[in-house]
Design an enzyme around this catalytic site. Structure first.
Site, PDB file in Angstrom:
ATOM      1  N   LYS A  80       0.384 -13.802 -11.142  1.00  0.00           N
ATOM      2  CA  LYS A  80       0.071 -12.558 -11.414  1.00  0.00           C
ATOM      3  C   LYS A  80      -0.142 -12.241 -11.737  1.00  0.00           C
ATOM      4  O   LYS A  80       0.057 -12.143 -13.453  1.00  0.00           O
ATOM      5  CB  LYS A  80       2.139 -11.998 -11.015  1.00  0.00           C
ATOM      6  N   GLY A 180      10.435   4.716  -1.827  1.00  0.00           N
ATOM      7  CA  GLY A 180       9.452   4.527  -1.604  1.00  0.00           C
ATOM      8  C   GLY A 180       8.781   4.599   0.040  1.00  0.00           C
ATOM      9  O   GLY A 180       7.619   4.228   0.149  1.00  0.00           O
ATOM     10  N   GLY A 183       5.031   4.806   0.624  1.00  0.00           N
ATOM     11  CA  GLY A 183       4.061   4.501   0.217  1.00  0.00           C
ATOM     12  C   GLY A 183       3.585   2.966   1.288  1.00  0.00           C
ATOM     13  O   GLY A 183       3.671   3.726   2.799  1.00  0.00           O
ATOM     14  N   VAL A 185       3.855   0.067   2.410  1.00  0.00           N
ATOM     15  CA  VAL A 185       5.106  -1.614   2.664  1.00  0.00           C
ATOM     16  C   VAL A 185       5.391  -0.044   3.469  1.00  0.00           C
ATOM     17  O   VAL A 185       6.024  -0.058   4.686  1.00  0.00           O
ATOM     18  CB  VAL A 185       5.881  -2.167   1.874  1.00  0.00           C
TER      19      VAL A 185
HETATM   20  P1  NAD Z   1       2.673   1.464  -3.618  1.00  0.00           P
HETATM   21  O1  NAD Z   1       2.099   1.818  -4.579  1.00  0.00           O
HETATM   22  O2  NAD Z   1       1.421   1.723  -1.523  1.00  0.00           O
HETATM   23  O3  NAD Z   1       4.080   2.282  -2.710  1.00  0.00           O
HETATM   24  C1  NAD Z   1       4.550   1.818  -3.939  1.00  0.00           C
HETATM   25  C2  NAD Z   1       5.427   3.815  -3.297  1.00  0.00           C
HETATM   26  O4  NAD Z   1       6.318   4.010  -4.315  1.00  0.00           O
HETATM   27  C3  NAD Z   1       4.462   4.470  -3.872  1.00  0.00           C
HETATM   28  O5  NAD Z   1       4.836   5.808  -2.502  1.00  0.00           O
HETATM   29  C4  NAD Z   1       5.097   5.587  -5.233  1.00  0.00           C
HETATM   30  O6  NAD Z   1       5.345   6.681  -4.852  1.00  0.00           O
HETATM   31  C5  NAD Z   1       6.846   5.088  -4.491  1.00  0.00           C
HETATM   32  N1  NAD Z   1       8.196   5.224  -6.096  1.00  0.00           N
HETATM   33  C6  NAD Z   1       7.669   5.009  -7.479  1.00  0.00           C
HETATM   34  N2  NAD Z   1       8.291   5.070  -8.122  1.00  0.00           N
HETATM   35  C7  NAD Z   1       9.285   5.752  -7.352  1.00  0.00           C
HETATM   36  C8  NAD Z   1      10.583   6.426  -7.380  1.00  0.00           C
HETATM   37  N3  NAD Z   1      11.336   6.007  -8.879  1.00  0.00           N
HETATM   38  N4  NAD Z   1      11.034   6.838  -6.469  1.00  0.00           N
HETATM   39  C9  NAD Z   1      10.601   6.829  -5.766  1.00  0.00           C
HETATM   40  N5  NAD Z   1       9.131   5.916  -4.778  1.00  0.00           N
HETATM   41  C10 NAD Z   1       9.202   5.787  -6.007  1.00  0.00           C
HETATM   42  O7  NAD Z   1       3.179   0.367  -3.326  1.00  0.00           O
HETATM   43  P2  NAD Z   1       3.469  -0.673  -2.052  1.00  0.00           P
HETATM   44  O8  NAD Z   1       2.338  -1.903  -1.769  1.00  0.00           O
HETATM   45  O9  NAD Z   1       3.809  -0.535  -0.997  1.00  0.00           O
HETATM   46  O10 NAD Z   1       4.623  -1.918  -2.651  1.00  0.00           O
HETATM   47  C11 NAD Z   1       5.758  -1.837  -2.739  1.00  0.00           C
HETATM   48  C12 NAD Z   1       6.421  -2.569  -3.064  1.00  0.00           C
HETATM   49  O11 NAD Z   1       7.268  -3.907  -2.565  1.00  0.00           O
HETATM   50  C13 NAD Z   1       6.289  -3.182  -4.598  1.00  0.00           C
HETATM   51  O12 NAD Z   1       7.822  -3.608  -5.068  1.00  0.00           O
HETATM   52  C14 NAD Z   1       5.602  -3.970  -3.869  1.00  0.00           C
HETATM   53  O13 NAD Z   1       5.205  -4.953  -5.228  1.00  0.00           O
HETATM   54  C15 NAD Z   1       6.184  -4.699  -3.146  1.00  0.00           C
HETATM   55  N6  NAD Z   1       5.612  -5.960  -2.678  1.00  0.00           N
HETATM   56  C16 NAD Z   1       4.357  -5.325  -1.728  1.00  0.00           C
HETATM   57  C17 NAD Z   1       4.014  -6.676  -0.916  1.00  0.00           C
HETATM   58  C18 NAD Z   1       2.288  -5.864  -0.109  1.00  0.00           C
HETATM   59  O14 NAD Z   1       2.048  -6.531   0.263  1.00  0.00           O
HETATM   60  N7  NAD Z   1       1.459  -4.523  -0.197  1.00  0.00           N
HETATM   61  C19 NAD Z   1       3.835  -7.660  -0.367  1.00  0.00           C
HETATM   62  C20 NAD Z   1       5.380  -7.910  -1.596  1.00  0.00           C
HETATM   63  C21 NAD Z   1       5.958  -6.917  -2.243  1.00  0.00           C
END
Ligand code: NAD
Length: 356
Positions: A80, A180, A183, A185
């Site tokens: 990572k 979240g 976001g 996902v």
């Molecule tokens: P992203 O940045 O698109 O979404 C994260 C969302 O969380 C954002 O909208 C942000 O405003 C919100 N956020 C941040 N802090 C917050 C808080 N304290 N309270 C409420 N909302 C808050 O990221 P993503 O790609 O959607 O990933 C989300 C999570 O899933 C991460 O932990 C990431 O590591 C994990 N993940 C993502 C993927 C993927 O395919 N994108 C795969 C595996 C794991």
């Protein structure tokens, strides 16, 4: 700042600290294990308070990737990277190109992709400097944004947990509190959940972006701090890690915790605390592996959506095996999952050593 003595250091094979004065790059690339193949895992772009916080994230996340990849039975190791977001203005393309040069210096030991704060366009910048990148929007076998597949895997995981709790896969009226939700996902997941009949309670830092879920799915917005207190069936963390901690755990009224965020448990002991409270926990790195499965399709060079689908079904089976074992042995599901992952990694390391 110690590295080898760091509490999250787990005999990681390599940790590269990369800086570039011209672009402001400060990045850490952490290769946890290459026992099963080149290490693979996303790149996170985040405003860290300190380089210690960034290191902690890189070490924990890369170990999590080893566990995730081995539990999804993918022929890759765990790695990572994190980029510390510069304080002032910066040239995004130049910054990600500088990061690409750092990735290239590892000669294929680490293959990068998107994580929080990083888009397919950023991966195009990285690709200008290295071939060891996935999640590209175009090109041979390009898999694009992994988030929809992650969301599908998490949805399947939630549905499997609901079936254990209620005896039925029917999600009608199941109340899911999504942290979240605006976001990448979170948004796709809200769509799956709503289509399946679930009721959504949602929170995000970006409150404006939540309105689409109110309009499309009748979701109810709550303050981001109030998401832990909701009278819901499932708590679904899709923001950042360590949100199940001593400050939040007693506030949870849910029966299940299942979401996309990596490292949801602040410490391993939190798994036992959830178990004590009768809360079923779907280990994060098991149910959120959809994204890396999607990326694997690209690494294989022959992206095939039906292979991806098969793997997602496999995730559900693995989750079932973990939850069965946890229930039969009366142990926390995260501990059971970690043990299974470590055993598989040790087996791979022994096989690699024997072949060398
Ligand atoms: P992203 O940045 O698109 O979404 C994260 C969302 O969380 C954002 O909208 C942000 O405003 C919100 N956020 C941040 N802090 C917050 C808080 N304290 N309270 C409420 N909302 C808050 O990221 P993503 O790609 O959607 O990933 C989300 C999570 O899933 C991460 O932990 C990431 O590591 C994990 N993940 C993502 C993927 C993927 O395919 N994108 C795969 C595996 C794991």
């Amino acid at each position: 700042m110690s590295v080898f003595e760091h509490p999250s250091f787990d005999n990681h094979e390599k940790v590269l600290f990369a800086t570039d004065e011209k672009t402001g790059l400060k990045a850490i690339i952490s290769v946890h294990s290459t026992a099963r193949g080149p290490s693979c895992g996303g790149c996170r772009f985040w405003s860290y308070d300190s380089s210690s916080d960034a290191l902690q994230d890189a070490l924990r996340l890369s170990q999590g990737m080893s566990y995730k990849n081995v539990m999804a039975d993918l022929p890759i190791g765990g790695g990572k990277s994190v980029i510390m977001k510069p304080d002032g203005p910066f040239d995004r393309d130049a910054l990600f190109q500088a990061f690409g040069r750092a990735v290239d210096a590892l000669n294929g030991n680490y293959i990068t992709a998107e994580d929080v704060g990083v888009s397919p366009a950023d991966m195009v910048s990285v690709h200008k400097q290295t071939a060891h990148v996935t999640g590209l929007p175009e090109g041979k076998a390009a898999s694009g944004d992994p988030s929809p597949v992650t969301a599908e895997g998490v949805f399947r995981g939630i549905r499997a947990c609901v079936k254990r709790a209620t005896g039925s896969e029917d999600m009608t009226g199941i109340r899911v509190a999504v942290q979240g939700a605006a976001g990448h996902v979170g948004s796709y997941l809200c769509e799956h959940l709503s289509k399946a009949g679930a009721e959504l309670i949602i929170a995000d830092m970006n409150v404006e972006a939540l309105q689409k879920h109110v309009d499309n799915f009748g979701a109810v917005i709550v303050d981001k701090e109030a998401i832990y207190d909701q009278d819901a069936d499932v708590f679904t963390p899709c923001a950042l890690g360590s949100i199940i901690n001593p400050d939040t755990i007693n506030r949870l009224k849910v029966k299940m915790v299942a979401g996309a965020a990596n490292n949801q448990l602040a410490t391993r002991e939190m798994g036992a605390e959830l178990q004590k409270r009768g809360i079923l926990y779907a280990p994060d790195y098991v149910i959120n592996a959809g994204g890396i499965i999607n990326v694997m399709g690209e690494i294989r060079g022959d992206f095939d959506p039906s292979w991806v689908k098969c793997k997602l079904v496999g995730l559900e089976a693995t989750l079932g095996e973990i939850l069965d074992r946890a229930e039969n042995e009366g142990r926390p599901s995260n501990v059971v999952a970690d043990e299974m992952a470590r055993a598989r990694l040790e087996e791979a390391a022994a096989a690699k050593a024997a072949a060398a």
